[in-house]
Motif scaffolding. Sequence first.
Motif, PDB file in Angstrom:
ATOM      1  N   HIS A 187      43.204  -4.643 -28.423  1.00 49.18           N
ATOM      2  CA  HIS A 187      43.498  -5.701 -28.723  1.00 49.18           C
ATOM      3  C   HIS A 187      44.408  -6.333 -27.510  1.00 49.18           C
ATOM      4  CE1 HIS A 187      47.367  -4.058 -30.048  1.00 49.18           C
ATOM      5  NE2 HIS A 187      47.687  -5.369 -29.752  1.00 49.18           N
TER       6      HIS A 187
ATOM      7  N   HIS B 163      45.192  -3.541 -24.913  1.00 52.79           N
ATOM      8  CA  HIS B 163      45.940  -2.277 -25.089  1.00 52.79           C
ATOM      9  C   HIS B 163      45.928  -1.578 -26.510  1.00 52.79           C
ATOM     10  CE1 HIS B 163      48.711  -5.661 -26.280  1.00 52.79           C
ATOM     11  NE2 HIS B 163      49.167  -4.730 -27.139  1.00 52.79           N
TER      12      HIS B 163
ATOM     13  N   ASP C  11      47.233  -9.380 -27.105  1.00 51.06           N
ATOM     14  CA  ASP C  11      48.229 -10.046 -28.102  1.00 51.06           C
ATOM     15  C   ASP C  11      48.049 -11.552 -28.301  1.00 51.06           C
ATOM     16  OD1 ASP C  11      49.468  -7.625 -28.542  1.00 51.06           O
ATOM     17  OD2 ASP C  11      51.052  -7.760 -27.235  1.00 51.06           O
TER      18      ASP C  11
HETATM   19 FE   FE2 Z   1      49.694  -5.427 -29.184  1.00 50.88          FE
END
Ligand code: FE2
Length: 293
Positions: free
Chosen positions: A163, A249, A165
């Motif tokens: 994903h 990540h 952030d």
């Molecule tokens: Fe994250």
Amino acid sequence: MQHAQPFADRTPHSLLTPLQKKMYERDGFLILDRFFDVATCKLLMQRANEIADRFDVENHRTIFSTTTARHTKDTYFLESGNDVRCFLEEQGIAQNGQLLSEKKYCINKIGHALHRKDPLFKLFSQQHKIGLLAQELGLGNAAITQSMYIFKQPHIGGEVLFHQDSTYLYTHGQPIVGFWFALQDATLENGCLWALPGEHKKPLRSRMIRSGNNIQFEHYVKEPFDQTNMIPLEVSAGSVVILHGLLPHMSKQNVSSQSRHAYTLHVMAEGSEFADNNWLQMKKGQSFLRLSD
Ligand code: FE2
């Protein structure tokens, strides 16, 4: 007897070399090895365990899972932006709701206002060194949008899928930046972070949008992440991993017998604006705490 103020180190020198700044720009992440000491790790871990011990699990059985996202339907989660709340690990709870081991080993994470509501985490989060780091990354006096304590429990600590952030904390202006503080060694065995270096230069792929108490995802890119170049970010306790908001990540399930505790802050550059349809919303009239307030 006077006690030393924790985290009072007012490091006067700069923290990042020009090369490290270039690496961060190139890769979208940067590891600063042993950014703080092991005694600090122990202090934060002890406090998190105290919070876990106080957790009223009978009344709050919200499971946090990035694979099912079932927590997004729960007001206990949606209203956690201003509070200190515990969320359970999917594999820590049976179908009938029974915990499968001792309470503190069934918690996935604590969120999302430790930096505001817990005095120790507040002191840690607003220490001079972190503010200086944000300044050197070009974030000015950044605002702390959320904090999380992540347990990644032995044997059951769940996978967190790839994903960005910014999907969850969208900002107008500079993207959000994550500071991921390792409180224990993060290894291949216990579920360290993995990242796709340089992929932060590609656009945001999706957003989680809140309308009232409804959460929906908007998708802008349909193809899955190309994971060919994923690399593990193994770090020692006390290290910080800086994560650009657009950097993909993930972390794998923790199948080892060792926990992998981490504390994270997501900070927003001074001058950027937090989207008002993010899942995390401040109470009316309340503003984010800044790294140097
Ligand atoms: Fe994250």
